[in-house]
Structures are given as C-alpha cells and as structure tokens.
Scaffold this motif. Structure first.
Motif, short mmCIF file in Angstrom:
data_model
loop_
_atom_site.label_atom_id
_atom_site.label_comp_id
_atom_site.label_asym_id
_atom_site.label_seq_id
_atom_site.Cartn_x
_atom_site.Cartn_y
_atom_site.Cartn_z
N THR A 89 70.16 27.73 35.52
CA THR A 89 69.63 28.98 36.09
C THR A 89 69.39 28.82 37.59
O THR A 89 69.74 29.69 38.39
CB THR A 89 68.32 29.39 35.38
OG1 THR A 89 68.61 29.57 33.99
CG2 THR A 89 67.75 30.67 35.96
N TYR A 90 68.80 27.69 37.98
CA TYR A 90 68.57 27.42 39.40
C TYR A 90 69.90 27.38 40.17
O TYR A 90 70.02 27.97 41.25
CB TYR A 90 67.82 26.09 39.60
CG TYR A 90 67.87 25.65 41.04
CD1 TYR A 90 67.05 26.24 42.00
CD2 TYR A 90 68.79 24.69 41.46
CE1 TYR A 90 67.13 25.87 43.33
CE2 TYR A 90 68.87 24.31 42.80
CZ TYR A 90 68.05 24.91 43.72
OH TYR A 90 68.14 24.56 45.04
N MET A 91 70.89 26.70 39.62
CA MET A 91 72.18 26.57 40.30
C MET A 91 72.84 27.93 40.48
O MET A 91 73.42 28.22 41.54
CB MET A 91 73.10 25.61 39.55
CG MET A 91 72.71 24.16 39.68
SD MET A 91 72.63 23.57 41.40
CE MET A 91 74.32 23.81 41.93
N LYS A 92 72.78 28.78 39.48
CA LYS A 92 73.37 30.13 39.60
C LYS A 92 72.70 30.89 40.73
O LYS A 92 73.36 31.56 41.52
CB LYS A 92 73.22 30.89 38.28
CG LYS A 92 74.16 30.40 37.20
CD LYS A 92 73.96 31.16 35.89
CE LYS A 92 74.89 30.63 34.82
NZ LYS A 92 74.66 31.30 33.52
N ARG A 93 71.36 30.80 40.81
CA ARG A 93 70.64 31.48 41.88
C ARG A 93 70.98 30.88 43.25
O ARG A 93 71.17 31.61 44.22
CB ARG A 93 69.14 31.40 41.61
CG ARG A 93 68.33 32.34 42.52
CD ARG A 93 66.86 32.36 42.19
NE ARG A 93 66.24 31.20 42.80
CZ ARG A 93 65.36 30.42 42.21
NH1 ARG A 93 64.99 30.64 40.98
NH2 ARG A 93 64.84 29.38 42.84
N LEU A 94 71.08 29.55 43.32
CA LEU A 94 71.44 28.89 44.58
C LEU A 94 72.82 29.35 45.06
O LEU A 94 72.99 29.71 46.23
CB LEU A 94 71.43 27.37 44.42
CG LEU A 94 71.89 26.59 45.65
CD1 LEU A 94 70.83 26.63 46.73
CD2 LEU A 94 72.24 25.16 45.30
N ILE A 95 73.79 29.36 44.16
CA ILE A 95 75.15 29.78 44.52
C ILE A 95 75.14 31.23 45.00
O ILE A 95 75.75 31.57 46.02
CB ILE A 95 76.11 29.56 43.33
CG1 ILE A 95 76.27 28.06 43.07
CG2 ILE A 95 77.45 30.23 43.59
CD1 ILE A 95 76.92 27.71 41.74
N LYS A 111 82.78 27.22 47.00
CA LYS A 111 83.09 27.82 45.69
C LYS A 111 83.99 26.90 44.86
O LYS A 111 83.83 26.80 43.65
CB LYS A 111 83.79 29.18 45.87
CG LYS A 111 82.88 30.27 46.38
CD LYS A 111 83.69 31.54 46.58
CE LYS A 111 82.94 32.57 47.38
NZ LYS A 111 83.78 33.74 47.69
N LYS A 112 84.91 26.23 45.54
CA LYS A 112 85.87 25.37 44.85
C LYS A 112 85.22 24.12 44.26
O LYS A 112 85.59 23.66 43.18
CB LYS A 112 86.98 24.98 45.83
CG LYS A 112 88.06 24.11 45.25
CD LYS A 112 89.13 23.81 46.30
CE LYS A 112 90.20 22.90 45.76
NZ LYS A 112 91.19 22.55 46.79
N HIS A 113 84.24 23.54 44.97
CA HIS A 113 83.71 22.23 44.58
C HIS A 113 82.29 22.22 44.04
O HIS A 113 81.82 21.17 43.58
CB HIS A 113 83.80 21.27 45.76
CG HIS A 113 85.20 20.96 46.17
ND1 HIS A 113 86.09 20.29 45.37
CD2 HIS A 113 85.88 21.26 47.31
CE1 HIS A 113 87.25 20.17 45.99
NE2 HIS A 113 87.15 20.76 47.16
N ILE A 114 81.58 23.36 44.07
CA ILE A 114 80.17 23.34 43.63
C ILE A 114 80.06 23.05 42.14
O ILE A 114 79.08 22.42 41.70
CB ILE A 114 79.43 24.64 44.02
CG1 ILE A 114 77.92 24.48 43.82
CG2 ILE A 114 79.96 25.84 43.26
CD1 ILE A 114 77.27 23.42 44.65
N ASP A 138 60.22 29.84 47.09
CA ASP A 138 60.90 29.99 45.79
C ASP A 138 62.42 29.88 45.88
O ASP A 138 63.06 29.38 44.97
CB ASP A 138 60.53 31.33 45.14
CG ASP A 138 59.14 31.31 44.55
OD1 ASP A 138 58.57 30.21 44.40
OD2 ASP A 138 58.63 32.40 44.24
N ASP A 139 62.99 30.41 46.95
CA ASP A 139 64.45 30.39 47.09
C ASP A 139 64.94 29.20 47.90
O ASP A 139 66.10 29.14 48.26
CB ASP A 139 64.94 31.70 47.71
CG ASP A 139 64.83 32.86 46.74
OD1 ASP A 139 64.92 32.62 45.51
OD2 ASP A 139 64.65 34.00 47.19
N GLY A 140 64.06 28.28 48.22
CA GLY A 140 64.46 27.11 49.00
C GLY A 140 65.37 26.20 48.20
O GLY A 140 65.44 26.26 46.97
#
Length: 168
Positions: A89-95, A111-114, A138-140
């Motif tokens: 969930t965190y990774m989706k928000r970060l991306i 986008k290619k390597h994350i 929170d979004d850091g």
C-alpha cells in the motif's frame, strides 16, 4: 557540500559526506551507517590515576550515548515495521505521488524499474527498520535500514528518484 532532500516533503535525508552505491538498476542507494558515541569527551592529559592515588572511574559522567551516524545527523525518526500488505500500500502511494514529480526519461526509467526495487525490498521486509525524515510527514519517503550478514553497523537504503540534490 550536497544535501539530498526528500522530493515529496523537503526533509534532509542524506549528504555527500556519506558514500552511496547504486543498486537495483539505480532505483536504490545503499549507504553504510556506523554506530558512533555521541556526547563523549575523552581528554588525555597524560596523568596516570593509579600513580596519583586517583580512582580509575573518577571524573564526570558526560552521558555518552551510542547512535547511528545517519539517523542522528539527519534526525531520522524510526517507524513501526510494515507487514507485506502495508508495504505494498505504501509503495503504491509512493509511486502515485512521486511519478508526477519526475520528468521525461527519469519518469520512464522509474516506472520501468520500481517493480524490481519493490520486490528487492519485499524480500528483506522482515529485516528492515523503517525511518522517515524529521517532519514525520505522512507522504514523506521512507528510509530503510538493515544489517547485512554478520555486520555490526547498519546499511541504509534510499529511493534514489525520491531524492533532490541541493547545494549548501
């Protein structure tokens, strides 16, 4: 001197005084931290306490503490660990938050390597410590730490594309 700020919230997370190595197709920076003693002052005046009827423990307790250099220098705040679902969930928000801040080729490479970097972090999830910048926004961006096999000092992982270089 160069300082690396969190692109999402502006917190200082690293500087060029700490060497980094790019891993996972340049998505992550790996930085070696060190345990250091903070607040300790060791003054050697050449006196021998035992020869001068002194006590070895005589002196002032200066309340020295052991800290990790990177955590202390950048006032990183440790967070509770994530389980796999929370991390995804965190990774989706970060991306979602980071992609619009990247331009052109950087955005495409990100986008290619994350996904590969995410899988790498997921493979270490149970061993990771989680940190955020001083503001605890929170979004850091998260900073991760773990101990390599047999290591005494922690290794830190940063999202390279979430860092903005600022000259001081």
């Amino acid at each position: 001197m160069l300082v690396y700020q969190d692109l999402l919230c502006g917190d200082e997370l690293l500087s060029d005084s700490f060497l980094y190595k790019e891993i996972e197709n340049g998505m992550l920076w790996e930085v070696e931290g060190k345990w250091v003693v903070k607040g300790s002052v060791d003054v050697d005046i050449g006196a021998n306490p035992s020869a001068e009827d002194g006590d070895e423990d005589e002196g002032v307790d200066d309340q020295a503490v052991k800290v990790v250099d990177i955590v202390d220098t950048f006032r990183l705040q440790e967070q509770p660990p994530f389980d796999k679902k929370q991390f995804v969930t965190y990774m989706k928000r970060l991306i979602k938050n980071l992609t619009p801040k990247l331009e052109g080729e950087k955005a495409e490479t990100f986008k290619k390597h994350i996904e590969g970097a995410t899988k790498f972090l997921l493979s270490k999830l149970k061993d990771l410590q989680f940190f955020v910048g001083e503001s605890m926004h929170d979004d850091g961006c998260l900073v991760f730490a773990y101990y390599k096999d047999g290591a005494v000092d922690p290794t830190f992982l940063y999202f390279a594309y979430a860092l903005k270089e600022v000259k001081c």
